[in-house]
Design a protein around this motif. Structure first.
Motif, short mmCIF file in Angstrom:
data_model
loop_
_atom_site.label_atom_id
_atom_site.label_comp_id
_atom_site.label_asym_id
_atom_site.label_seq_id
_atom_site.Cartn_x
_atom_site.Cartn_y
_atom_site.Cartn_z
N ASP A 138 0.83 -1.19 -0.17
CA ASP A 138 -0.02 0.24 0.05
C ASP A 138 1.06 1.24 -0.05
OD1 ASP A 138 -1.98 1.86 0.28
OD2 ASP A 138 -2.45 1.31 2.33
N ASP A 192 -0.15 4.24 0.09
CA ASP A 192 -0.98 5.31 1.05
C ASP A 192 0.02 5.90 2.34
OD1 ASP A 192 -2.93 5.58 -0.90
OD2 ASP A 192 -4.33 4.54 0.29
N GLY A 219 2.12 9.22 0.26
CA GLY A 219 1.34 8.77 -0.61
C GLY A 219 1.81 8.67 -1.90
#
Length: 139
Positions: free
Chosen positions: A21, A23, A108
Motif C-alpha cells: 500500500d 498510501d 502517498g
C-alpha cells in the motif's frame, strides 16, 4: 523541437520494491537548492500533484490488466494508471506533510527511491475538484 525535461527534485523514501500500500509511504522530495524560491508559499496547500519519472521501468506494454490483476478487463495503457507507459511519467496527488528549506515531505507518493521529480503543482479545489473521476460506460 523535442521537449527536454530536467528534474527539479529527487525522491528519497528508501522504497526499492513495490509495497502493498503506497498510501502510508512518506517521501522526501529533495529540490535543487537554486529552486528553493519556487517553493515560496507552497505551505498554503494541503495537497500537491507530483509529476515524476518511473526511472526503474524499462518496458512499454500497450495493453494491461489494471493493478496487474487478470480479473480486471484488459485496457490500453492510456486508459490506465500503469507505469508501463511510452514516456515513463507518473502523476500522483499527495498530501504535504512538511516543508523545510529545499525538502518537501509528502505522503502517498507511488515512486521508488531515486525517482526524478520533474514538476509539482498545487491541488486547487476550484480547478481540480469535481473533475470526472470515473470512466464512462462503453456503448
Amino acid at each position: 523541437m523535442a521537449l527536454k525535461l530536467k528534474p527539479v527534485a529527487v525522491v528519497r523514501n528508501g522504497v526499492t520494491e513495490r509495497p502493498e500500500d503506497w498510501d502510508g509511504v512518506k517521501s522526501k522530495l529533495i529540490f535543487d537548492k537554486e529552486l528553493v524560491q519556487g517553493l515560496y508559499e507552497l505551505g498554503h496547500f494541503k495537497h500537491i500533484w507530483v509529476i515524476f519519472g518511473f526511472h526503474k521501468m524499462r518496458d512499454t506494454v500497450l495493453k494491461i490488466h489494471p493493478n496487474r490483476d487478470p480479473a480486471n478487463p484488459l485496457v490500453g495503457v492510456f486508459a490506465s494508471r500503469s507505469p508501463t507507459r511510452p514516456n515513463k511519467l507518473g502523476l500522483t496527488l499527495v498530501e504535504i506533510v512538511s516543508i523545510r528549506k529545499n525538502i518537501v515531505t509528502v505522503k502517498g507518493l507511488d515512486a521508488f527511491d531515486g525517482s526524478p521529480v520533474f514538476d509539482i503543482k498545487p491541488y486547487e479545489e476550484e480547478i481540480d475538484y469535481g473533475q470526472a473521476s470515473t470512466p464512462r460506460k462503453s456503448t
